[in-house]
Design a protein around this motif. Structure first.
Motif, PDB file in Angstrom:
ATOM      1  N   SER A   1       0.848  -1.181   0.000  1.00 21.00           N
ATOM      2  CA  SER A   1       0.000   0.000   0.000  1.00 21.00           C
ATOM      3  C   SER A   1       0.881   1.228   0.000  1.00 21.00           C
ATOM      4  O   SER A   1       2.024   1.175   0.439  1.00 21.00           O
ATOM      5  CB  SER A   1      -0.888   0.011   1.249  1.00 21.00           C
ATOM      6  N   ASP A   2       0.361   2.357  -0.483  1.00 18.50           N
ATOM      7  CA  ASP A   2       1.120   3.601  -0.374  1.00 18.50           C
ATOM      8  C   ASP A   2       0.627   4.433   0.810  1.00 18.50           C
ATOM      9  O   ASP A   2       0.950   5.603   0.947  1.00 18.50           O
ATOM     10  CB  ASP A   2       1.049   4.423  -1.669  1.00 18.50           C
ATOM     11  N   ASP A   3      -0.142   3.807   1.700  1.00 13.64           N
ATOM     12  CA  ASP A   3      -0.668   4.486   2.881  1.00 13.64           C
ATOM     13  C   ASP A   3       0.248   4.222   4.072  1.00 13.64           C
ATOM     14  O   ASP A   3       0.444   3.076   4.468  1.00 13.64           O
ATOM     15  CB  ASP A   3      -2.075   3.959   3.184  1.00 13.64           C
ATOM     16  N   PRO A   4       0.855   5.275   4.673  1.00 14.63           N
ATOM     17  CA  PRO A   4       1.706   5.075   5.845  1.00 14.63           C
ATOM     18  C   PRO A   4       0.993   4.362   6.984  1.00 14.63           C
ATOM     19  O   PRO A   4       1.618   3.728   7.822  1.00 14.63           O
ATOM     20  CB  PRO A   4       2.090   6.503   6.254  1.00 14.63           C
ATOM     21  N   LYS A   5      -0.339   4.458   7.033  1.00 15.01           N
ATOM     22  CA  LYS A   5      -1.094   3.795   8.092  1.00 15.01           C
ATOM     23  C   LYS A   5      -1.020   2.277   7.954  1.00 15.01           C
ATOM     24  O   LYS A   5      -1.322   1.551   8.883  1.00 15.01           O
ATOM     25  CB  LYS A   5      -2.555   4.245   8.059  1.00 15.01           C
TER      26      LYS A   5
ATOM     27  N   LEU B   1      -1.899  14.106  19.001  1.00 15.93           N
ATOM     28  CA  LEU B   1      -2.721  12.896  19.024  1.00 15.93           C
ATOM     29  C   LEU B   1      -2.511  12.149  20.338  1.00 15.93           C
ATOM     30  O   LEU B   1      -1.434  12.220  20.930  1.00 15.93           O
ATOM     31  CB  LEU B   1      -2.354  11.952  17.866  1.00 15.93           C
ATOM     32  N   THR B   2      -3.523  11.420  20.782  1.00 16.57           N
ATOM     33  CA  THR B   2      -3.335  10.525  21.916  1.00 16.57           C
ATOM     34  C   THR B   2      -2.545   9.308  21.441  1.00 16.57           C
ATOM     35  O   THR B   2      -2.496   9.028  20.235  1.00 16.57           O
ATOM     36  CB  THR B   2      -4.677  10.048  22.477  1.00 16.57           C
ATOM     37  N   PRO B   3      -1.898   8.570  22.330  1.00 19.74           N
ATOM     38  CA  PRO B   3      -1.204   7.353  21.897  1.00 19.74           C
ATOM     39  C   PRO B   3      -2.132   6.385  21.156  1.00 19.74           C
ATOM     40  O   PRO B   3      -1.735   5.768  20.163  1.00 19.74           O
ATOM     41  CB  PRO B   3      -0.703   6.750  23.212  1.00 19.74           C
ATOM     42  N   GLY B   4      -3.374   6.274  21.627  1.00 21.85           N
ATOM     43  CA  GLY B   4      -4.329   5.384  20.969  1.00 21.85           C
ATOM     44  C   GLY B   4      -4.651   5.831  19.554  1.00 21.85           C
ATOM     45  O   GLY B   4      -4.694   5.016  18.619  1.00 21.85           O
ATOM     46  N   ALA B   5      -4.876   7.139  19.373  1.00 21.17           N
ATOM     47  CA  ALA B   5      -5.176   7.663  18.041  1.00 21.17           C
ATOM     48  C   ALA B   5      -3.970   7.507  17.128  1.00 21.17           C
ATOM     49  O   ALA B   5      -4.111   7.198  15.933  1.00 21.17           O
ATOM     50  CB  ALA B   5      -5.585   9.130  18.134  1.00 21.17           C
ATOM     51  N   TYR B   6      -2.779   7.688  17.679  1.00 25.63           N
ATOM     52  CA  TYR B   6      -1.558   7.544  16.884  1.00 25.63           C
ATOM     53  C   TYR B   6      -1.393   6.107  16.412  1.00 25.63           C
ATOM     54  O   TYR B   6      -1.049   5.842  15.268  1.00 25.63           O
ATOM     55  CB  TYR B   6      -0.362   7.980  17.712  1.00 25.63           C
ATOM     56  N   ARG B   7      -1.654   5.150  17.305  1.00 24.75           N
ATOM     57  CA  ARG B   7      -1.544   3.740  16.912  1.00 24.75           C
ATOM     58  C   ARG B   7      -2.628   3.367  15.906  1.00 24.75           C
ATOM     59  O   ARG B   7      -2.349   2.671  14.925  1.00 24.75           O
ATOM     60  CB  ARG B   7      -1.631   2.839  18.142  1.00 24.75           C
ATOM     61  N   THR B   8      -3.848   3.840  16.130  1.00 28.69           N
ATOM     62  CA  THR B   8      -4.930   3.552  15.189  1.00 28.69           C
ATOM     63  C   THR B   8      -4.589   4.072  13.804  1.00 28.69           C
ATOM     64  O   THR B   8      -4.805   3.396  12.797  1.00 28.69           O
ATOM     65  CB  THR B   8      -6.249   4.195  15.673  1.00 28.69           C
TER      66      THR B   8
ATOM     67  N   ASN C   1      -1.781   4.332  12.474  1.00 27.68           N
ATOM     68  CA  ASN C   1      -0.721   3.528  11.855  1.00 27.68           C
ATOM     69  C   ASN C   1      -1.039   2.043  11.762  1.00 27.68           C
ATOM     70  O   ASN C   1      -0.226   1.278  11.266  1.00 27.68           O
ATOM     71  CB  ASN C   1       0.570   3.735  12.635  1.00 27.68           C
ATOM     72  N   LYS C   2      -2.217   1.619  12.231  1.00 24.38           N
ATOM     73  CA  LYS C   2      -2.563   0.205  12.173  1.00 24.38           C
ATOM     74  C   LYS C   2      -3.772  -0.072  11.297  1.00 24.38           C
ATOM     75  O   LYS C   2      -4.173  -1.209  11.119  1.00 24.38           O
ATOM     76  CB  LYS C   2      -2.847  -0.324  13.595  1.00 24.38           C
ATOM     77  N   THR C   3      -4.391   0.970  10.754  1.00 26.39           N
ATOM     78  CA  THR C   3      -5.593   0.784   9.937  1.00 26.39           C
ATOM     79  C   THR C   3      -5.232   0.067   8.643  1.00 26.39           C
ATOM     80  O   THR C   3      -4.412   0.542   7.881  1.00 26.39           O
ATOM     81  CB  THR C   3      -6.241   2.138   9.606  1.00 26.39           C
ATOM     82  N   MET C   4      -5.858  -1.078   8.396  1.00 24.10           N
ATOM     83  CA  MET C   4      -5.537  -1.874   7.216  1.00 24.10           C
ATOM     84  C   MET C   4      -6.541  -1.619   6.093  1.00 24.10           C
ATOM     85  O   MET C   4      -7.414  -2.422   5.794  1.00 24.10           O
ATOM     86  CB  MET C   4      -5.526  -3.363   7.578  1.00 24.10           C
ATOM     87  N   ASN C   5      -6.412  -0.450   5.472  1.00 25.10           N
ATOM     88  CA  ASN C   5      -7.228  -0.136   4.302  1.00 25.10           C
ATOM     89  C   ASN C   5      -6.334  -0.139   3.076  1.00 25.10           C
ATOM     90  O   ASN C   5      -5.799   0.883   2.682  1.00 25.10           O
ATOM     91  CB  ASN C   5      -7.894   1.244   4.462  1.00 25.10           C
ATOM     92  N   LEU C   6      -6.123  -1.303   2.480  1.00 27.99           N
ATOM     93  CA  LEU C   6      -5.201  -1.428   1.374  1.00 27.99           C
ATOM     94  C   LEU C   6      -5.726  -0.693   0.150  1.00 27.99           C
ATOM     95  O   LEU C   6      -6.917  -0.700  -0.133  1.00 27.99           O
ATOM     96  CB  LEU C   6      -4.969  -2.894   1.027  1.00 27.99           C
ATOM     97  N   ILE C   7      -4.784  -0.068  -0.579  1.00 27.66           N
ATOM     98  CA  ILE C   7      -5.132   0.651  -1.778  1.00 27.66           C
ATOM     99  C   ILE C   7      -5.226  -0.303  -2.942  1.00 27.66           C
ATOM    100  O   ILE C   7      -4.396  -1.192  -3.109  1.00 27.66           O
ATOM    101  CB  ILE C   7      -4.061   1.726  -2.060  1.00 27.66           C
ATOM    102  N   ASP C   8      -6.229  -0.126  -3.756  1.00 32.46           N
ATOM    103  CA  ASP C   8      -6.378  -0.987  -4.937  1.00 32.46           C
ATOM    104  C   ASP C   8      -5.231  -0.756  -5.924  1.00 32.46           C
ATOM    105  O   ASP C   8      -4.758   0.345  -6.063  1.00 32.46           O
ATOM    106  CB  ASP C   8      -7.703  -0.692  -5.634  1.00 32.46           C
TER     107      ASP C   8
END
Length: 295
Positions: free
Chosen positions: A129-133, A279-286, A288-295
Protein backbone atom coordinates in the motif's frame (compact mmCIF):
# COMPACT_ATOMS: atom_id res chain seq x y z
CA UNK A 1 43.27 21.72 10.16
CA UNK A 2 40.50 20.16 12.22
CA UNK A 3 39.50 16.72 10.99
CA UNK A 4 35.74 16.21 10.90
CA UNK A 5 34.40 12.68 10.86
CA UNK A 6 31.03 11.61 9.51
CA UNK A 7 29.20 10.27 12.56
CA UNK A 8 25.65 9.83 11.26
CA UNK A 9 24.71 6.52 9.66
CA UNK A 10 21.61 5.80 7.59
CA UNK A 11 19.70 2.51 7.22
CA UNK A 12 17.67 2.04 4.05
CA UNK A 13 14.03 1.16 4.60
CA UNK A 14 12.32 1.55 1.20
CA UNK A 15 13.12 2.83 -2.27
CA UNK A 16 10.95 2.63 -5.37
CA UNK A 17 9.45 4.42 -8.35
CA UNK A 18 5.67 4.80 -8.12
CA UNK A 19 2.79 6.40 -10.01
CA UNK A 20 0.18 7.86 -7.69
CA UNK A 21 -3.32 9.26 -8.00
CA UNK A 22 -6.10 10.73 -5.92
CA UNK A 23 -5.84 7.93 -3.34
CA UNK A 24 -2.49 9.34 -2.23
CA UNK A 25 -4.18 11.51 0.34
CA UNK A 26 -3.09 11.06 3.96
CA UNK A 27 -3.29 13.34 6.98
CA UNK A 28 -1.12 13.62 10.10
CA UNK A 29 1.77 11.57 8.75
CA UNK A 30 4.68 11.54 11.20
CA UNK A 31 7.36 8.87 10.97
CA UNK A 32 10.59 7.96 12.78
CA UNK A 33 12.45 7.88 9.47
CA UNK A 34 13.43 10.28 6.67
CA UNK A 35 11.76 10.56 3.26
CA UNK A 36 13.33 11.84 0.04
CA UNK A 37 11.19 12.33 -3.08
CA UNK A 38 12.31 13.05 -6.63
CA UNK A 39 9.31 14.03 -8.78
CA UNK A 40 9.47 13.38 -12.51
CA UNK A 41 5.84 13.94 -13.54
CA UNK A 42 2.57 15.37 -12.24
CA UNK A 43 1.90 17.37 -9.11
CA UNK A 44 1.16 16.81 -5.44
CA UNK A 45 1.18 18.75 -2.19
CA UNK A 46 2.90 18.36 1.17
CA UNK A 47 1.20 20.40 3.89
CA UNK A 48 2.75 21.26 7.24
CA UNK A 49 2.63 23.98 9.88
CA UNK A 50 4.84 26.04 7.55
CA UNK A 51 2.19 25.93 4.81
CA UNK A 52 1.67 24.07 1.53
CA UNK A 53 4.58 22.95 -0.61
CA UNK A 54 3.77 21.89 -4.18
CA UNK A 55 5.58 18.80 -5.44
CA UNK A 56 6.80 19.64 -8.95
CA UNK A 57 8.75 17.71 -11.62
CA UNK A 58 12.49 18.24 -11.53
CA UNK A 59 12.71 18.84 -7.79
CA UNK A 60 14.12 16.90 -4.85
CA UNK A 61 12.25 17.00 -1.49
CA UNK A 62 13.39 16.02 2.00
CA UNK A 63 11.10 15.31 4.98
CA UNK A 64 13.20 14.81 8.15
CA UNK A 65 12.13 12.22 10.71
CA UNK A 66 9.38 13.22 13.15
CA UNK A 67 8.13 15.99 10.86
CA UNK A 68 4.32 16.19 10.88
CA UNK A 69 2.74 16.67 7.45
CA UNK A 70 -0.18 15.83 5.15
CA UNK A 71 0.32 14.24 1.72
CA UNK A 72 -2.08 14.71 -1.19
CA UNK A 73 -2.45 14.36 -4.95
CA UNK A 74 -5.51 15.72 -6.77
CA UNK A 75 -4.78 14.12 -10.14
CA UNK A 76 -1.49 12.37 -11.00
CA UNK A 77 2.00 12.19 -9.51
CA UNK A 78 4.99 9.96 -10.23
CA UNK A 79 7.99 9.89 -7.94
CA UNK A 80 11.15 8.13 -6.92
CA UNK A 81 11.24 7.84 -3.14
CA UNK A 82 13.77 6.82 -0.53
CA UNK A 83 12.97 6.16 3.13
CA UNK A 84 15.69 5.58 5.72
CA UNK A 85 16.51 5.69 9.43
CA UNK A 86 19.23 7.85 10.98
CA UNK A 87 21.68 6.77 13.68
CA UNK A 88 24.30 8.83 15.52
CA UNK A 89 26.46 8.00 18.55
CA UNK A 90 25.67 11.28 20.31
CA UNK A 91 21.95 11.25 19.50
CA UNK A 92 22.21 14.45 17.44
CA UNK A 93 20.36 14.45 14.16
CA UNK A 94 21.91 16.27 11.23
CA UNK A 95 18.64 18.20 11.11
CA UNK A 96 18.21 18.69 14.86
CA UNK A 97 17.64 22.42 14.27
CA UNK A 98 15.64 22.03 11.09
CA UNK A 99 12.64 19.72 11.37
CA UNK A 100 10.98 21.16 8.30
CA UNK A 101 10.31 20.08 4.73
CA UNK A 102 12.97 21.20 2.26
CA UNK A 103 13.24 21.21 -1.52
CA UNK A 104 15.70 22.10 -4.25
CA UNK A 105 16.12 21.70 -8.00
CA UNK A 106 17.45 18.22 -8.79
CA UNK A 107 20.72 17.92 -10.71
CA UNK A 108 21.60 15.23 -13.22
CA UNK A 109 23.72 13.62 -10.48
CA UNK A 110 20.73 13.56 -8.08
CA UNK A 111 18.56 11.87 -10.69
CA UNK A 112 21.28 9.33 -11.49
CA UNK A 113 21.70 8.64 -7.76
CA UNK A 114 18.02 7.93 -7.03
CA UNK A 115 17.85 5.65 -10.07
CA UNK A 116 21.06 3.88 -9.12
CA UNK A 117 19.83 3.37 -5.55
CA UNK A 118 16.75 1.64 -6.92
CA UNK A 119 18.82 -0.47 -9.31
CA UNK A 120 21.09 -1.88 -6.58
CA UNK A 121 18.19 -2.37 -4.13
CA UNK A 122 15.52 -4.23 -6.13
CA UNK A 123 12.35 -5.33 -4.38
CA UNK A 124 12.57 -2.58 -1.77
CA UNK A 125 9.22 -0.99 -2.61
CA UNK A 126 6.34 -0.88 -0.15
CA UNK A 127 4.32 -3.32 -2.30
CA UNK A 128 1.30 -3.57 0.01
CA UNK A 129 0.00 0.00 0.00
CA UNK A 130 1.12 3.60 -0.37
CA UNK A 131 -0.67 4.49 2.88
CA UNK A 132 1.71 5.07 5.84
CA UNK A 133 -1.09 3.80 8.09
CA UNK A 134 -0.59 0.37 6.50
CA UNK A 135 3.10 -0.12 5.88
CA UNK A 136 4.52 1.31 9.11
CA UNK A 137 4.39 -1.97 11.01
CA UNK A 138 6.88 -3.95 13.00
CA UNK A 139 6.88 -6.93 10.63
CA UNK A 140 7.62 -4.71 7.64
CA UNK A 141 10.51 -2.97 9.41
CA UNK A 142 12.00 -6.36 10.25
CA UNK A 143 11.68 -7.52 6.65
CA UNK A 144 13.68 -4.60 5.33
CA UNK A 145 16.27 -4.81 8.11
CA UNK A 146 16.88 -8.40 7.04
CA UNK A 147 17.18 -7.27 3.41
CA UNK A 148 19.87 -4.78 4.43
CA UNK A 149 21.77 -7.59 6.13
CA UNK A 150 21.57 -9.70 2.96
CA UNK A 151 23.15 -6.98 0.77
CA UNK A 152 26.65 -7.56 -0.53
CA UNK A 153 29.32 -5.42 1.12
CA UNK A 154 29.72 -3.40 -2.08
CA UNK A 155 25.97 -2.71 -2.27
CA UNK A 156 25.94 -1.66 1.40
CA UNK A 157 28.74 0.85 0.85
CA UNK A 158 27.23 2.18 -2.37
CA UNK A 159 23.77 2.50 -0.78
CA UNK A 160 25.22 4.42 2.16
CA UNK A 161 27.25 6.62 -0.17
CA UNK A 162 24.23 7.53 -2.29
CA UNK A 163 22.10 8.38 0.74
CA UNK A 164 24.94 10.55 2.07
CA UNK A 165 25.17 12.34 -1.29
CA UNK A 166 21.43 13.01 -1.36
CA UNK A 167 21.44 14.20 2.27
CA UNK A 168 24.44 16.45 1.62
CA UNK A 169 22.42 18.44 -0.91
CA UNK A 170 20.31 19.80 1.95
CA UNK A 171 23.11 20.46 4.46
CA UNK A 172 23.33 24.22 4.03
CA UNK A 173 24.93 26.23 6.90
CA UNK A 174 22.00 28.61 7.14
CA UNK A 175 19.56 25.68 7.46
CA UNK A 176 21.23 23.08 9.64
CA UNK A 177 23.76 25.24 11.50
CA UNK A 178 26.61 22.68 11.52
CA UNK A 179 28.90 25.45 12.80
CA UNK A 180 26.87 25.59 15.99
CA UNK A 181 26.76 21.81 16.36
CA UNK A 182 30.52 21.64 15.91
CA UNK A 183 31.25 23.82 18.93
CA UNK A 184 28.94 22.13 21.42
CA UNK A 185 31.00 21.54 24.59
CA UNK A 186 31.93 17.93 25.31
CA UNK A 187 29.96 17.96 28.58
CA UNK A 188 26.77 18.77 26.65
CA UNK A 189 27.46 16.14 23.97
CA UNK A 190 28.14 13.57 26.67
CA UNK A 191 24.92 14.55 28.45
CA UNK A 192 22.94 14.16 25.23
CA UNK A 193 24.45 10.71 24.72
CA UNK A 194 23.67 9.79 28.35
CA UNK A 195 20.03 10.87 27.91
CA UNK A 196 19.70 8.75 24.76
CA UNK A 197 21.16 5.67 26.44
CA UNK A 198 19.11 6.08 29.63
CA UNK A 199 15.79 7.31 28.25
CA UNK A 200 13.85 4.75 30.31
CA UNK A 201 15.47 5.84 33.57
CA UNK A 202 14.77 8.74 35.94
CA UNK A 203 16.62 11.73 34.49
CA UNK A 204 16.83 14.64 36.92
CA UNK A 205 18.45 17.88 35.83
CA UNK A 206 20.34 18.05 39.13
CA UNK A 207 21.83 14.61 38.46
CA UNK A 208 22.81 15.54 34.89
CA UNK A 209 24.45 18.71 36.19
CA UNK A 210 26.33 16.77 38.86
CA UNK A 211 27.61 14.33 36.21
CA UNK A 212 28.92 17.34 34.27
CA UNK A 213 30.43 18.81 37.49
CA UNK A 214 28.41 21.98 37.03
CA UNK A 215 25.98 24.03 39.08
CA UNK A 216 22.39 23.07 38.13
CA UNK A 217 21.37 26.57 37.02
CA UNK A 218 24.55 27.09 35.00
CA UNK A 219 24.23 23.63 33.44
CA UNK A 220 20.63 24.37 32.40
CA UNK A 221 21.67 27.67 30.83
CA UNK A 222 24.48 26.23 28.71
CA UNK A 223 22.38 23.20 27.76
CA UNK A 224 19.73 25.59 26.43
CA UNK A 225 22.36 27.73 24.71
CA UNK A 226 23.75 24.81 22.69
CA UNK A 227 20.60 22.76 22.08
CA UNK A 228 17.93 25.47 21.94
CA UNK A 229 15.92 23.64 24.61
CA UNK A 230 15.87 23.33 28.37
CA UNK A 231 17.04 19.93 29.70
CA UNK A 232 13.47 19.07 30.77
CA UNK A 233 12.00 19.91 27.36
CA UNK A 234 14.77 18.04 25.54
CA UNK A 235 14.25 14.92 27.66
CA UNK A 236 10.48 14.98 27.15
CA UNK A 237 10.86 15.36 23.38
CA UNK A 238 13.31 12.44 23.20
CA UNK A 239 11.01 10.29 25.32
CA UNK A 240 8.07 11.02 23.00
CA UNK A 241 10.15 10.39 19.86
CA UNK A 242 11.08 6.99 21.29
CA UNK A 243 7.44 6.36 22.21
CA UNK A 244 6.34 7.16 18.64
CA UNK A 245 8.81 4.62 17.32
CA UNK A 246 7.62 1.95 19.79
CA UNK A 247 3.95 2.59 19.03
CA UNK A 248 4.58 2.22 15.30
CA UNK A 249 6.95 -0.74 15.40
CA UNK A 250 5.70 -2.86 18.34
CA UNK A 251 2.49 -4.11 19.91
CA UNK A 252 3.45 -3.01 23.43
CA UNK A 253 0.68 -1.72 25.68
CA UNK A 254 0.75 1.99 26.46
CA UNK A 255 1.66 1.35 30.09
CA UNK A 256 4.70 -0.64 28.95
CA UNK A 257 5.68 2.08 26.48
CA UNK A 258 5.35 4.70 29.23
CA UNK A 259 7.71 2.64 31.38
CA UNK A 260 10.16 2.01 28.53
CA UNK A 261 10.35 5.73 27.80
CA UNK A 262 10.79 6.84 31.41
CA UNK A 263 7.35 8.22 32.27
CA UNK A 264 6.17 7.75 35.83
CA UNK A 265 2.63 6.72 34.80
CA UNK A 266 0.42 6.21 31.76
CA UNK A 267 -1.72 9.28 32.40
CA UNK A 268 1.25 11.64 32.38
CA UNK A 269 2.68 9.87 29.33
CA UNK A 270 -0.61 10.27 27.43
CA UNK A 271 -0.88 13.95 28.35
CA UNK A 272 2.65 14.77 27.17
CA UNK A 273 2.28 12.63 24.05
CA UNK A 274 -0.83 14.52 22.96
CA UNK A 275 0.72 17.87 23.78
CA UNK A 276 3.74 17.21 21.58
CA UNK A 277 2.16 15.25 18.71
CA UNK A 278 -1.43 16.47 18.66
CA UNK A 279 -2.72 12.90 19.02
CA UNK A 280 -3.34 10.53 21.92
CA UNK A 281 -1.20 7.35 21.90
CA UNK A 282 -4.33 5.38 20.97
CA UNK A 283 -5.18 7.66 18.04
CA UNK A 284 -1.56 7.54 16.88
CA UNK A 285 -1.54 3.74 16.91
CA UNK A 286 -4.93 3.55 15.19
CA UNK A 287 -3.64 5.87 12.48
CA UNK A 288 -0.72 3.53 11.85
CA UNK A 289 -2.56 0.20 12.17
CA UNK A 290 -5.59 0.78 9.94
CA UNK A 291 -5.54 -1.87 7.22
CA UNK A 292 -7.23 -0.14 4.30
CA UNK A 293 -5.20 -1.43 1.37
CA UNK A 294 -5.13 0.65 -1.78
CA UNK A 295 -6.38 -0.99 -4.94
Amino acid sequence: MTRKLIKNYFHLLNTDYVKLGVKWNFNNVISPYYRIYYIDEGEGVISSLAGNLVLKPGYLYLIPSFTLCDLSCSHFLSQYFVQFFEESPDGLSLFAHCRKIMHLAATSVDIANVRRLLAINPGRGINRSDDPKVYEKDIYYKEYTELNNLQSISAQYETQGIILQLISRFLKPEICRPDKLAVIPSVILETISYIQLNISSVLKVSHLAARAHLNTDYFSRIFHRYTGKSPVTYILEKRIERAQYLIITTTHQYGDIAQLTGFENSQYFSRIFKRLTGLTPGAYRTQNKTMNLID
